[in-house]
Design a protein around this motif. Sequence first.
Motif, mmCIF file in Angstrom:
data_model
loop_
_atom_site.group_PDB
_atom_site.id
_atom_site.type_symbol
_atom_site.label_atom_id
_atom_site.label_comp_id
_atom_site.label_asym_id
_atom_site.label_seq_id
_atom_site.Cartn_x
_atom_site.Cartn_y
_atom_site.Cartn_z
ATOM 1 N N LEU A 56 1.020 -1.232 -0.444
ATOM 2 C CA LEU A 56 -0.100 -0.174 -0.166
ATOM 3 C C LEU A 56 0.422 1.630 -0.135
ATOM 4 N N ASN A 57 1.789 1.371 -0.182
ATOM 5 C CA ASN A 57 2.977 2.357 0.155
ATOM 6 C C ASN A 57 3.332 2.610 1.144
ATOM 7 N N VAL A 58 3.276 2.015 2.066
ATOM 8 C CA VAL A 58 3.184 2.431 3.635
ATOM 9 C C VAL A 58 4.516 2.796 4.226
ATOM 10 N N LYS A 164 -7.646 -3.027 -4.069
ATOM 11 C CA LYS A 164 -8.056 -3.340 -4.775
ATOM 12 C C LYS A 164 -9.194 -1.486 -3.908
ATOM 13 N N TYR A 165 -9.956 -2.251 -3.065
ATOM 14 C CA TYR A 165 -11.661 -1.012 -2.668
ATOM 15 C C TYR A 165 -10.566 0.469 -2.564
ATOM 16 N N LEU A 166 -9.083 0.313 -1.982
ATOM 17 C CA LEU A 166 -8.688 1.472 -1.562
ATOM 18 C C LEU A 166 -8.400 1.921 -3.022
ATOM 19 N N THR A 167 -7.845 1.285 -3.831
ATOM 20 C CA THR A 167 -7.795 2.703 -4.845
ATOM 21 C C THR A 167 -8.758 2.833 -6.207
ATOM 22 N N ILE A 168 -9.864 1.683 -5.725
ATOM 23 C CA ILE A 168 -10.908 2.777 -6.249
ATOM 24 C C ILE A 168 -11.069 4.186 -5.505
#
Length: 175
Positions: A56-58, A164-168
């Motif tokens: 998630l790039n964290v 997927k949902y965090l990208t959306i």
Amino acid sequence: MILKGFKQKSIKKRINKLLSVEHENVNNDTIESIGVILNIDEIDDFEWFNGLATHLNVHLNKLKIIAFSANKKETLKSWDVCFDPKDFGWFGAIKNSELQAFLDTRFDALISYYEADVTELKLLTALSKAKFKIGISGCDERLNDLIIHTNLKEFDVFKAEVFKYLTILNKIKNE
């Protein structure tokens, strides 16, 4: 034993009170910090969450994991913060200062990764000041903003669905 039942009921009453109050709307900020609450009696591999944070790039220094165990064990000393039912008082009062510091942190996302119906875990999710809460099915749906329908052992499915949902929702920062 009767007092333990009354204590549990007082904590449940506080959870219901917390969840009945409307919370702030979810914002459009990207996720830069993640908090994780897990039940070590159900799952004990916290390395999965390091992989999820990286995906998630964290940065890993922005990831904080706490663990709950219904039975205090000596092997739990390796965790950053590990707590048990003795860390909670009447009406859900938090007795552990490290646990209170975790709850006061405004994480961009909180992942509640547990299936068991444990009152203390629900209370922690409800008390957290995280901006966006993610959980798995089987838990009280009022606790989380995003619920992934999977079981605990299917972490790869959970990871893919969260991404997927965090990208959306435009919550993942691009690097």
